[in-house]
Design a protein around this motif. Structure first.
Motif, PDB file in Angstrom:
ATOM      1  N   THR A   1      35.089  38.344  42.354  1.00  0.00           N
ATOM      2  CA  THR A   1      36.343  37.575  42.345  1.00  0.00           C
ATOM      3  C   THR A   1      36.135  36.196  41.741  1.00  0.00           C
ATOM      4  OG1 THR A   1      38.320  37.111  43.675  1.00  0.00           O
ATOM      5  CG2 THR A   1      36.216  36.497  44.653  1.00  0.00           C
ATOM      6  N   TYR A   2      34.917  35.655  41.855  1.00  0.00           N
ATOM      7  CA  TYR A   2      34.596  34.388  41.203  1.00  0.00           C
ATOM      8  C   TYR A   2      34.694  34.542  39.681  1.00  0.00           C
ATOM      9  CZ  TYR A   2      31.789  30.341  39.728  1.00  0.00           C
ATOM     10  OH  TYR A   2      31.329  29.197  39.116  1.00  0.00           O
ATOM     11  N   GLN A   3      34.245  35.676  39.160  1.00  0.00           N
ATOM     12  CA  GLN A   3      34.349  35.927  37.723  1.00  0.00           C
ATOM     13  C   GLN A   3      35.810  36.015  37.279  1.00  0.00           C
ATOM     14  OE1 GLN A   3      31.949  39.465  37.489  1.00  0.00           O
ATOM     15  NE2 GLN A   3      30.039  38.332  37.118  1.00  0.00           N
ATOM     16  N   ASN A   4      36.658  36.563  38.140  1.00  0.00           N
ATOM     17  CA  ASN A   4      38.082  36.614  37.823  1.00  0.00           C
ATOM     18  C   ASN A   4      38.698  35.225  37.777  1.00  0.00           C
ATOM     19  OD1 ASN A   4      38.828  39.242  37.242  1.00  0.00           O
ATOM     20  ND2 ASN A   4      39.054  39.810  39.385  1.00  0.00           N
TER      21      ASN A   4
ATOM     22  N   GLU B   1      43.489  40.486  48.678  1.00  0.00           N
ATOM     23  CA  GLU B   1      43.451  41.382  47.522  1.00  0.00           C
ATOM     24  C   GLU B   1      44.112  40.764  46.285  1.00  0.00           C
ATOM     25  OE1 GLU B   1      44.793  45.312  48.435  1.00  0.00           O
ATOM     26  OE2 GLU B   1      43.843  45.342  50.393  1.00  0.00           O
ATOM     27  N   ILE B   2      43.833  39.475  46.062  1.00  0.00           N
ATOM     28  CA  ILE B   2      44.454  38.782  44.932  1.00  0.00           C
ATOM     29  C   ILE B   2      44.020  39.389  43.600  1.00  0.00           C
ATOM     30  CG2 ILE B   2      44.713  36.558  43.779  1.00  0.00           C
ATOM     31  CD1 ILE B   2      46.102  36.784  46.525  1.00  0.00           C
ATOM     32  N   ASP B   3      42.796  39.908  43.535  1.00  0.00           N
ATOM     33  CA  ASP B   3      42.335  40.523  42.282  1.00  0.00           C
ATOM     34  C   ASP B   3      43.183  41.728  41.894  1.00  0.00           C
ATOM     35  OD1 ASP B   3      40.334  38.660  42.034  1.00  0.00           O
ATOM     36  OD2 ASP B   3      38.776  39.923  42.900  1.00  0.00           O
ATOM     37  N   ASN B   4      43.909  42.305  42.855  1.00  0.00           N
ATOM     38  CA  ASN B   4      44.748  43.483  42.578  1.00  0.00           C
ATOM     39  C   ASN B   4      46.223  43.144  42.456  1.00  0.00           C
ATOM     40  OD1 ASN B   4      42.466  45.153  42.743  1.00  0.00           O
ATOM     41  ND2 ASN B   4      42.698  45.392  44.961  1.00  0.00           N
ATOM     42  N   ILE B   5      46.594  41.871  42.555  1.00  0.00           N
ATOM     43  CA  ILE B   5      48.012  41.528  42.622  1.00  0.00           C
ATOM     44  C   ILE B   5      48.738  41.817  41.312  1.00  0.00           C
ATOM     45  CG2 ILE B   5      47.884  39.097  41.902  1.00  0.00           C
ATOM     46  CD1 ILE B   5      49.791  38.516  44.332  1.00  0.00           C
ATOM     47  N   LEU B   6      47.999  41.865  40.202  1.00  0.00           N
ATOM     48  CA  LEU B   6      48.631  42.214  38.924  1.00  0.00           C
ATOM     49  C   LEU B   6      48.785  43.721  38.747  1.00  0.00           C
ATOM     50  CD1 LEU B   6      47.030  39.637  36.440  1.00  0.00           C
ATOM     51  CD2 LEU B   6      49.284  39.582  37.514  1.00  0.00           C
ATOM     52  N   MET B   7      48.547  44.467  39.825  1.00  0.00           N
ATOM     53  CA  MET B   7      48.818  45.903  39.845  1.00  0.00           C
ATOM     54  C   MET B   7      49.971  46.223  40.795  1.00  0.00           C
ATOM     55  SD  MET B   7      44.904  47.290  40.222  1.00  0.00           S
ATOM     56  CE  MET B   7      43.571  46.684  39.188  1.00  0.00           C
ATOM     57  N   LYS B   8      50.659  45.183  41.294  1.00  0.00           N
ATOM     58  CA  LYS B   8      51.676  45.366  42.320  1.00  0.00           C
ATOM     59  C   LYS B   8      53.031  44.845  41.836  1.00  0.00           C
ATOM     60  CE  LYS B   8      48.337  46.663  45.130  1.00  0.00           C
ATOM     61  NZ  LYS B   8      48.186  48.065  45.576  1.00  0.00           N
ATOM     62  N   PRO B   9      53.762  45.656  41.056  1.00  0.00           N
ATOM     63  CA  PRO B   9      55.054  45.185  40.549  1.00  0.00           C
ATOM     64  C   PRO B   9      56.086  45.049  41.656  1.00  0.00           C
ATOM     65  CG  PRO B   9      54.745  47.516  40.041  1.00  0.00           C
ATOM     66  CD  PRO B   9      53.451  47.029  40.630  1.00  0.00           C
ATOM     67  N   ILE B  10      56.988  44.101  41.473  1.00  0.00           N
ATOM     68  CA  ILE B  10      58.134  43.970  42.374  1.00  0.00           C
ATOM     69  C   ILE B  10      59.211  44.910  41.857  1.00  0.00           C
ATOM     70  CG2 ILE B  10      59.927  42.403  43.214  1.00  0.00           C
ATOM     71  CD1 ILE B  10      57.908  40.124  42.967  1.00  0.00           C
TER      72      ILE B  10
ATOM     73  N   ARG C   1      48.679  33.886  33.977  1.00  0.00           N
ATOM     74  CA  ARG C   1      48.328  32.698  33.190  1.00  0.00           C
ATOM     75  C   ARG C   1      46.814  32.574  33.061  1.00  0.00           C
ATOM     76  NH1 ARG C   1      49.182  27.630  36.714  1.00  0.00           N
ATOM     77  NH2 ARG C   1      47.331  28.601  37.638  1.00  0.00           N
ATOM     78  N   ASP C   2      46.099  32.708  34.180  1.00  0.00           N
ATOM     79  CA  ASP C   2      44.660  32.432  34.199  1.00  0.00           C
ATOM     80  C   ASP C   2      43.827  33.562  33.609  1.00  0.00           C
ATOM     81  OD1 ASP C   2      45.448  30.141  35.439  1.00  0.00           O
ATOM     82  OD2 ASP C   2      44.627  30.630  37.412  1.00  0.00           O
ATOM     83  N   ARG C   3      44.288  34.804  33.768  1.00  0.00           N
ATOM     84  CA  ARG C   3      43.478  35.943  33.312  1.00  0.00           C
ATOM     85  C   ARG C   3      43.873  36.471  31.946  1.00  0.00           C
ATOM     86  NH1 ARG C   3      43.025  40.354  37.966  1.00  0.00           N
ATOM     87  NH2 ARG C   3      44.115  39.148  39.570  1.00  0.00           N
ATOM     88  N   ILE C   4      45.103  36.214  31.523  1.00  0.00           N
ATOM     89  CA  ILE C   4      45.582  36.759  30.243  1.00  0.00           C
ATOM     90  C   ILE C   4      45.921  35.649  29.253  1.00  0.00           C
ATOM     91  CG2 ILE C   4      47.277  38.247  29.131  1.00  0.00           C
ATOM     92  CD1 ILE C   4      45.422  39.703  31.103  1.00  0.00           C
TER      93      ILE C   4
END
Length: 336
Positions: free
Chosen positions: A26-29, A68-77, A133-136
């Motif tokens: 998660t530090y790498q993320n 589970e913040i590393d997975n939050i971009l897999m959880k659409p609203i 923003r931070d990962r893409i």
């Protein structure tokens, strides 16, 4: 920023090099390959105290794992209509890039209502924008410009700002606390535009409560800020509420597709489609799950609580003195 204490960075890096799984992943993320810049952000947030900074970052890593913040971009609203309602009431979008290559985020402070969904949906949406923003966005900008780009600029539109509906201050303080603790020093400059008198009055009492490094980031621009903002970005990157010529213009674009807040804007379309695609890649045989992605809501830090209480007090003075009804937003400047 002054002279960078190289020794503090060296000491902090040595401590973080000892981190093992699952914290390491998660530090790498978080740092996305720009470790030194990330260490500097956290060090600035704790006034270059290595011990305090190390605790802050380790706490952040545990928060990411527990929620589970590393997975939050897999959880659409979903459904899409619910997400559209979130976008219509939590006004934030990305309008383009500064000439330095920094993403430009627009925030409708005065017209955000936060009344179309639960607190958890708004927190989920806010964190998803942070992570995207931070990962893409930032890694892509870094590659394009050939140098590390790890911060953004924010243009805060105060159009429609009225006396506060006090229930909103709690939500905005939660969101700002999430940013303070887990996304520190991500904003280079805050530009305040379309500021009514009530903002100016509250700013006088809030400004002394902010840390010096935060105060230095805030620039209150005349009118809609168009002329000043065009010094750092092209016309195509101006937020829609800044595009009218002349000062004092605060009208929003009539066509929803012109608004960078709208789900129809390319930024939100790309973000939403990315999250849906990641969800399908992660669980291709399962339907997309409905319901909010719950994140532990932090207690506000003492500084944030004091700022919120001061805003409430000042706005109540206005209400009692002028007989004006309560409405829209909060003035909390987020130190991220």
């Amino acid at each position: 920023m002054g002279i960078v204490p190289d020794e503090a960075i060296i000491q902090f890096k040595a401590l973080m090099d000892q981190v093992e799984e699952p914290l390491k992943r998660t530090y790498q993320n978080i740092h996305q390959g720009y470790q030194t810049e990330t260490l500097m952000r956290f060090l600035k947030a704790r006034e270059w105290n290595v011990a305090k900074t190390h605790k802050m970052l380790i706490d952040c890593l545990h928060w990411r794992i527990q929620n589970e913040i590393d997975n939050i971009l897999m959880k659409p609203i979903v459904p899409t209509d619910l997400y559209r309602a979130v976008r219509d009431s939590q006004l934030i979008g990305m309008s383009g890039y500064s000439r330095e290559g920094l993403p430009v985020f627009a925030i409708g402070v005065g017209l955000s209502t936060f009344d179309k969904a639960s607190v958890h949906y708004y927190v989920q949406s806010h964190i998803q924008i942070n992570e995207y923003r931070d990962r893409i966005i930032l890694p892509s900008a870094s590659k394009k410009y050939g140098r590390p780009i790890t911060t953004c600029v924010k243009v805060l539109d105060m159009t429609g700002l009225k006396l506060s509906a006090l229930s909103q201050i709690k939500l905005l303080t939660i969101i700002s606390t999430v940013d303070d603790l887990n996304y520190p020093e991500k904003t280079k400059t805050y530009y305040i535009v379309n500021a009514p008198y009530i903002f100016s009055a509250c700013w006088k009492v809030v400004k002394p409560l902010l840390q010096e490094r935060t105060r230095k980031k805030v620039q209150v621009l005349p009118g809609n800020g168009r002329d000043e903002l065009l010094k750092i970005m092209d016309l195509t990157s101006l937020p829609h509420f800044c595009t009218k010529e002349g000062s004092g213009s605060s009208q929003h674009a009539e066509n929803a597709t012109e608004s960078c807040y709208s789900l129809d804007h390319p930024f939100h379309q790309q973000l939403y489609n990315y999250i849906k695609q990641q969800s399908l890649i992660n669980e291709p045989d399962k339907p997309i799950k409905q319901g909010s992605f719950h994140v532990d809501l932090p207690e506000a830090a003492a500084e944030g609580t004091k700022i919120a209480e001061t805003i409430e007090s000042e706005l109540l003075k206005f209400e009692n003195g002028n007989g004006i009804s309560r409405s829209a937003s909060s003035l909390k400047i987020i130190d991220d």
